[in-house]
Write a protein that holds these residues in place. Structure first.
Motif, PDB file in Angstrom:
ATOM      1  N   MET B 218       0.709  -1.243   0.355  1.00 36.82           N
ATOM      2  CA  MET B 218       0.020  -0.183   0.321  1.00 36.82           C
ATOM      3  C   MET B 218       0.552   1.062  -0.345  1.00 36.82           C
ATOM      4  O   MET B 218       0.507   2.462  -1.103  1.00 36.82           O
ATOM      5  N   ASP B 219       1.958   1.671   1.271  1.00 36.35           N
ATOM      6  CA  ASP B 219       2.413   2.353   1.085  1.00 36.35           C
ATOM      7  C   ASP B 219       3.474   2.679   0.276  1.00 36.35           C
ATOM      8  O   ASP B 219       3.698   3.653  -0.923  1.00 36.35           O
ATOM      9  N   LEU B 220       4.475   1.281  -0.492  1.00 39.56           N
ATOM     10  CA  LEU B 220       4.710   1.671  -1.698  1.00 39.56           C
ATOM     11  C   LEU B 220       4.100   1.824  -3.318  1.00 39.56           C
ATOM     12  O   LEU B 220       4.416   3.026  -4.265  1.00 39.56           O
ATOM     13  N   THR B 221       3.222   1.654  -3.250  1.00 45.28           N
ATOM     14  CA  THR B 221       1.833   2.092  -4.407  1.00 45.28           C
ATOM     15  C   THR B 221       1.698   4.079  -3.829  1.00 45.28           C
ATOM     16  O   THR B 221       1.726   4.679  -5.182  1.00 45.28           O
ATOM     17  N   VAL B 222       1.032   4.191  -3.082  1.00 47.79           N
ATOM     18  CA  VAL B 222       1.106   5.466  -2.860  1.00 47.79           C
ATOM     19  C   VAL B 222       2.344   6.184  -3.509  1.00 47.79           C
ATOM     20  O   VAL B 222       2.516   6.931  -3.655  1.00 47.79           O
ATOM     21  N   VAL B 223       3.411   5.945  -2.811  1.00 49.24           N
ATOM     22  CA  VAL B 223       4.472   6.419  -2.977  1.00 49.24           C
ATOM     23  C   VAL B 223       5.399   6.679  -4.826  1.00 49.24           C
ATOM     24  O   VAL B 223       5.739   7.303  -5.198  1.00 49.24           O
ATOM     25  N   LEU B 224       5.001   5.223  -5.106  1.00 44.53           N
ATOM     26  CA  LEU B 224       6.211   5.053  -5.998  1.00 44.53           C
ATOM     27  C   LEU B 224       5.214   4.298  -7.387  1.00 44.53           C
ATOM     28  O   LEU B 224       5.105   4.408  -8.521  1.00 44.53           O
ATOM     29  N   SER B 225       3.953   4.152  -7.307  1.00 39.58           N
ATOM     30  CA  SER B 225       2.784   3.685  -8.276  1.00 39.58           C
ATOM     31  C   SER B 225       3.472   2.779  -9.195  1.00 39.58           C
ATOM     32  O   SER B 225       3.500   3.104 -10.835  1.00 39.58           O
ATOM     33  N   PRO B 226       4.732   1.805  -8.753  1.00 43.38           N
ATOM     34  CA  PRO B 226       5.148   1.486  -9.275  1.00 43.38           C
ATOM     35  C   PRO B 226       4.390   0.289 -10.115  1.00 43.38           C
ATOM     36  O   PRO B 226       2.885  -0.402  -9.948  1.00 43.38           O
ATOM     37  N   MET B 253      -6.941  -0.425   1.171  1.00 45.46           N
ATOM     38  CA  MET B 253      -6.858   0.711   0.063  1.00 45.46           C
ATOM     39  C   MET B 253      -8.461   1.249   0.037  1.00 45.46           C
ATOM     40  O   MET B 253      -8.329   2.330  -0.109  1.00 45.46           O
ATOM     41  N   TYR B 256      -9.463   3.383  -2.669  1.00 43.47           N
ATOM     42  CA  TYR B 256      -9.128   4.920  -3.029  1.00 43.47           C
ATOM     43  C   TYR B 256      -8.399   4.980  -4.652  1.00 43.47           C
ATOM     44  O   TYR B 256      -8.673   5.700  -5.311  1.00 43.47           O
ATOM     45  N   LEU B 257      -7.604   3.985  -4.624  1.00 38.91           N
ATOM     46  CA  LEU B 257      -7.232   3.810  -6.165  1.00 38.91           C
ATOM     47  C   LEU B 257      -7.000   3.063  -6.747  1.00 38.91           C
ATOM     48  O   LEU B 257      -7.473   1.795  -6.453  1.00 38.91           O
ATOM     49  N   THR B 259      -5.364   0.240  -9.160  1.00 33.83           N
ATOM     50  CA  THR B 259      -4.277   0.237  -9.653  1.00 33.83           C
ATOM     51  C   THR B 259      -4.413  -1.144 -11.214  1.00 33.83           C
ATOM     52  O   THR B 259      -5.389  -1.000 -10.907  1.00 33.83           O
TER      53      THR B 259
END
Ligand SMILES: Nc1ncnc2c1ncn2[C@@H]1O[C@H](COP(=O)(O)OP(=O)(O)O)[C@@H](O)[C@H]1O
Ligand SMILES: Nc1ncnc2c1ncn2[C@@H]1O[C@H](COP(=O)(O)OP(=O)(O)O)[C@@H](O)[C@H]1O
Ligand SMILES: [Zn+2]
Ligand SMILES: [Zn+2]
Lengths: 293, 293
Positions: B218-226, B253, B256-257, B259
């Motif tokens: 979750m944190d990696l997704t909102v920071v990096l959007s990998p 999540m 919210y986003l 993915t």
């Protein structure tokens, strides 16, 4: 002919449009209230009809679609803002002005502006976090805008709660994510409705605020290793937060990583309200140069 | 002359050295136990004396110094591993073999290998998280290795604790950071010393493990959007974790986003033990091509 670059910083409350010369000196700039697309965008179109440009950089409030392989590339996607959900922002611009475009988030352009001309000048990477009505984050890595399947949404990092914090958080999706706990409305709700700028600077609530923002810095550091973390937005005007954030960051990191000197690592933005427009113009210039190769 | 590329995957328990032809087909590969530099490195030097290469890619355990402007660029820095702290790894190689080098972390090379030849083939970005004796993370953003003032240390993200988790965490710096709560030794300590692979697959502890790993996603997704998050390491062999992580990620999540499809977003590595060597060889080839321009 002399070059002209255009910029649109599209925010939730206002749009700023600007045009610059080839050296990015701003020649003209207007503010347009963000109402509904029909109104706001007709002002935008008018501005660029009167001020033709060779390329335009757009930094938009979001979420937006930045994925070039997507059918809705260039759209504002799921915003609750009336009329803007599924609005084909880039498409409507392209229909009217056939020039190269840069298209990314409002916080990414601010990060880019700060990197090239502001606090992070000379560096290759930075993060820009705005703490205002919401919390948003953008970044530059290896000199390029931080994007992947989409764009960062750093306001929604998950937080470990401060033991003294009784406030439940106001993010409609996650309650007590970073934005839910630290954005202006959260600061005010935690303090029983007192305006953020009226809360005494030595109130314990600022410690709580600094703890969460430092925690965000900690997570950003271990994930991105940025050369600088830059804060903007209304809440970041509380200068006492900076020493508190650095202190809390140091405690939370507990010596694990050697970061750059914290006084130069966790900093206030240097360009203020100009960061976004500067970033847009720089990106417009780059698109123009790419296109003329 | 036919090209030869070299690779060193320098791990805390073993080194793998390999040499490939110009198409990155591995011609020879050896394993060397990681003891002290005098011993381990003399085997490494011997390997490359016998197998001369046009360029060498190194992915090392860390922390290491990847900052080209630093006096200790190319060093392993503060490791507790006897003899390796402040070891000038890259310098000692350069003294003996005057070729172009790529120098980064073991997890960054694995991320690069998976991106170019593995699970994330065809994409521009990914994160690689290894959950083994420790937790490490590497990444690729816009096709380039994720680095800034230093390299990521994703194992030390701060976690919100699972309400059922009584285990205090074993990170010597942060106790209950991601690594402190999810690495193999944490899984075993939480389960009173039972070997991780012997804990029943339906034990509630795997839910706890999945919750933390999903929180990291979750944190990696909102920071990096990998575009993809790839798991490797011993603990990730517990296949039941993947559906559990995806489920927990979805919950955290909370819509919210949007993915990528989670079955293709949170995945097990495809190259397994070859990811690192593959990444090293690819980077060696790139360095060679840069140098011959
Ligand atoms: N000087 C200040 N000190 C603390 N909070 C402030 C200050 N100025 C504005 N804010 C807070 O910031 C929020 C507005 O954020 P701002 O960045 O100015 O605009 P926006 O995020 O809407 O673009 C409000 O919630 C307000 O409480
Ligand atoms: N099949 C498995 N299931 C669960 N845990 C495992 C398994 N195999 C290894 N582990 C755990 O992974 C750790 C070793 O990690 P590994 O990735 O194999 O090596 P290292 O991290 O040392 O390079 C040990 O703590 C062990 O408990
Ligand atoms: Zn949220
Ligand atoms: Zn830790």
């Amino acid at each position: 002919m002399a070059k002209r670059y255009g910029a649109i910083e599209a925010g939730g409350t206002k749009f700023v449009c600007a045009v610059s010369d080839g050296n990015l000196n701003v020649l003209k700039r207007v503010k347009i209230p963000t109402t509904v697309p029909a109104e706001t965008m007709s002002e935008v179109f008018k501005f660029f009809e009167e001020n033709p440009c060779d390329a335009i950089g757009i930094g938009s409030f979001g979420p937006i679609d930045v994925n070039r392989n997507s059918d809705t590339y260039g759209y504002i996607t799921t915003t609750p803002k009336e009329g803007w959900a599924n609005y084909d922002f880039l498409g409507e611009m392209k229909k009217r002005f056939d020039v190269p475009y840069a298209w990314t988030t409002d916080v990414n352009v601010a990060a880019y502006g700060e990197l090239k001309r502001g606090a992070a000048k000379g560096l290759d990477s930075c993060v820009y976090l705005t703490v205002g009505t919401g919390v948003g984050g953008g970044g530059v890595v290896n000199g390029k805008l931080l994007e992947g399947f989409g764009h960062p949404e750093m306001g929604h990092m998950i937080m470990r709660r401060h033991p003294d914090d009784k406030y439940e958080g106001h993010c409609p999706y996650h309650k007590d994510c970073l934005e839910g706990l630290t954005a202006g409305p959260a600061v005010e709700a935690r303090h029983h409705g007192v305006k953020a700028y009226e809360i005494p600077k030595d109130d314990h609530d600022w410690e709580i605020e600094a703890y969460y923002l430092a925690q965000a810095c900690m997570d950003l550091t271990v994930v991105l290793s940025p050369e600088m973390i830059i804060f903007g937005g209304g809440v970041s005007k509380q200068e006492q937060l900076f020493p508190m954030m650095r202190e809390s960051f140091k405690k939370q990191m507990n010596g694990y990583l050697k970061t750059p000197d914290l006084d130069k690592y966790i900093v206030h933005c240097a360009l203020g309200d100009d960061a976004g427009i500067t970033g847009c113009l720089l990106l417009a210039q780059e698109e123009d140069e790419k296109a003329s190769k």
